[in-house]
Scaffold this motif. Structure first.
Motif, short mmCIF file in Angstrom:
data_model
loop_
_atom_site.label_atom_id
_atom_site.label_comp_id
_atom_site.label_asym_id
_atom_site.label_seq_id
_atom_site.Cartn_x
_atom_site.Cartn_y
_atom_site.Cartn_z
N UNK A 122 0.84 -1.18 0.00
CA UNK A 122 0.00 0.00 0.00
C UNK A 122 0.88 1.24 0.00
N UNK A 123 0.58 2.20 -0.85
CA UNK A 123 1.38 3.41 -0.97
C UNK A 123 0.63 4.58 -0.36
N UNK A 124 1.31 5.33 0.49
CA UNK A 124 0.73 6.49 1.18
C UNK A 124 1.56 7.72 0.83
N UNK A 125 0.92 8.71 0.24
CA UNK A 125 1.60 9.92 -0.22
C UNK A 125 1.26 11.08 0.70
N UNK A 126 2.28 11.75 1.19
CA UNK A 126 2.05 13.01 1.89
C UNK A 126 1.70 14.08 0.88
N UNK A 127 0.88 15.05 1.29
CA UNK A 127 0.43 16.06 0.34
C UNK A 127 1.51 17.11 0.07
N UNK A 128 2.08 17.68 1.13
CA UNK A 128 3.00 18.80 0.97
C UNK A 128 4.29 18.37 0.30
N UNK A 129 4.58 19.01 -0.84
CA UNK A 129 5.83 18.84 -1.58
C UNK A 129 6.08 17.41 -2.05
N UNK A 130 5.04 16.57 -2.02
CA UNK A 130 5.13 15.22 -2.56
C UNK A 130 4.15 15.06 -3.71
N UNK A 131 2.89 15.34 -3.45
CA UNK A 131 1.89 15.34 -4.52
C UNK A 131 1.94 16.65 -5.29
N UNK A 132 2.09 17.75 -4.57
CA UNK A 132 2.17 19.07 -5.21
C UNK A 132 3.14 19.94 -4.42
N UNK A 133 3.78 20.85 -5.11
CA UNK A 133 4.71 21.76 -4.45
C UNK A 133 3.98 22.86 -3.71
#
Length: 363
Positions: A122-133
């Motif tokens: 399972x992949x978990x992405x943080x929002x800040x500076x990972x999905x968008x700058x």
């Protein structure tokens, strides 16, 4: 879809989080109108007591002040502790060991994951500076606020760091020395949050290589989640504008009520129906990497907001998503169970020589 706890999860849509609005042409009797006004006043008092301010903004527009956006959150799960959730039979305490035990794969899933091991992750992405700058957007919101208020922001590096990670109360009072009155602080915080939300809605492109990476993991049928302290409505709208909504099977936002970074990660693991020890977290902050390890998760660090030497504790550090491949995920878990088939030296015990029995005869 049924979760590991035996409850059916009903997928929600962005419209399900919108408040109920009465038709404009509906005329209520005076008794019902007075009752409605009383309920509305009670509702405002409840929100006022929760937010600690009269400046709550329009209730049907979700303009509550999201102070956690500019705050350095707690890491959490330092000793494996989790969060408390509620079930019909009473409160349930959920910690790291509990989730790793309850989210174990069943017999059929173990067979499937043996044939397709990538689907077990399972992949978990943080929002800040990972999905968008978002680093530039936060600084831009502070500068816009300073221009509107006729103030100046120093160009000192320490000040810039506090603008990104410090609490708004501390920055406004102790760093920028703008205001000390509580009512004025609440007005500035609300205005700052509104400026940042407007900047977020203007995002047009995600991080470089993110779409290609999400396409690859989607082809491998690996579920993904995104975690943030933003409002769910804003998060869904931004993901739809970026064209990323179809890639994420779970979203953890402010409405989930998580108190720390680790709790958000555990909540994402529950929504993905993957045990924490099988999850991989994409982070750019050393604190987020620590939170992932506290939850027994793997961590992949993106170099950018922080230099590489600050991210040495990550299991893998990359300069961008273009450097990743699905095989990297398998290598992260390659050491798991290595002792099961590891070559070892066989110890051969030396047996003592056999004694020859003799019979002594005395004549």
């Amino acid at each position: 879809m049924e979760s590991a706890f035996g409850f059916r999860l009903i997928p929600t849509t962005p419209s399900s989080f919108l408040p109920h609005q009465l038709p404009l042409n509906l005329r209520l009797p005076s008794l019902q109108r007075s009752r409605f006004d009383e309920q509305e006043r009670n509702r405002k008092n409840v929100i006022k007591s929760c937010c600690g301010s009269d400046d709550i903004g329009p209730l049907d527009g979700f303009q509550l002040t999201p102070t956690k956006i500019f705050m350095e959150e707690a890491i959490g799960a330092e000793y494996g502790e989790g969060f408390e959730t509620f079930r019909p039979d009473g409160p349930l305490k959920v910690d790291v060991d509990f989730l790793n035990d309850r989210l174990q794969e069943g017999f059929l899933k173990r067979i499937r994951y043996a044939m397709k091991p990538d689907e077990a992750y399972g992949l978990i992405f943080s929002w800040d500076n990972v999905v968008a700058g978002t680093q530039a957007l936060k600084l831009s919101a502070w500068k816009e606020l300073a221009d509107e208020e006729g103030k100046e922001i120093p160009d000192d590096d320490d000040v810039q760091r506090l603008l990104l990670h410090g609490a708004p109360d501390h920055v406004l009072q102790k760093v920028l020395l703008w205001e000390n009155e509580a009512s004025e602080l609440e007005r500035l915080k609300s205005k700052l949050s509104q400026l940042y939300s407007n900047n977020l809605l203007k995002l047009a492109e995600p991080m470089d290589g993110l779409k290609e990476w999400l396409d690859a993991v989607s082809t491998a049928r690996i579920p993904c989640a995104v975690v943030s302290s933003l409002d769910r409505r804003i998060m869904v709208e931004i993901l739809e504008n970026l064209g990323l909504m179809k890639y994420f099977q779970a979203i953890v936002t402010e409405e989930d009520g998580m108190d720390s970074m680790a709790h958000r990660l555990l909540s994402a693991a529950v929504k993905l129906d993957r045990k924490p020890s099988k999850c991989v977290v994409f982070e750019d902050d050393p604190r987020g990497i620590t939170a992932a390890h506290n939850c027994t998760m793997m961590a992949i660090a993106l170099i950018g907001a922080h230099p590489a030497y600050d991210l040495v504790q990550a299991d893998l550090a990359v300069g961008g998503f273009n450097e990743l491949s699905v095989i990297n995920l398998r290598r992260l878990f390659a050491h798991r169970g290595s002792t099961f088939m590891e070559l070892q030296k066989q110890v051969v015990e030396k047996t003592p020589p056999r004694r020859r029995l003799t019979i002594d005869t005395i004549f």
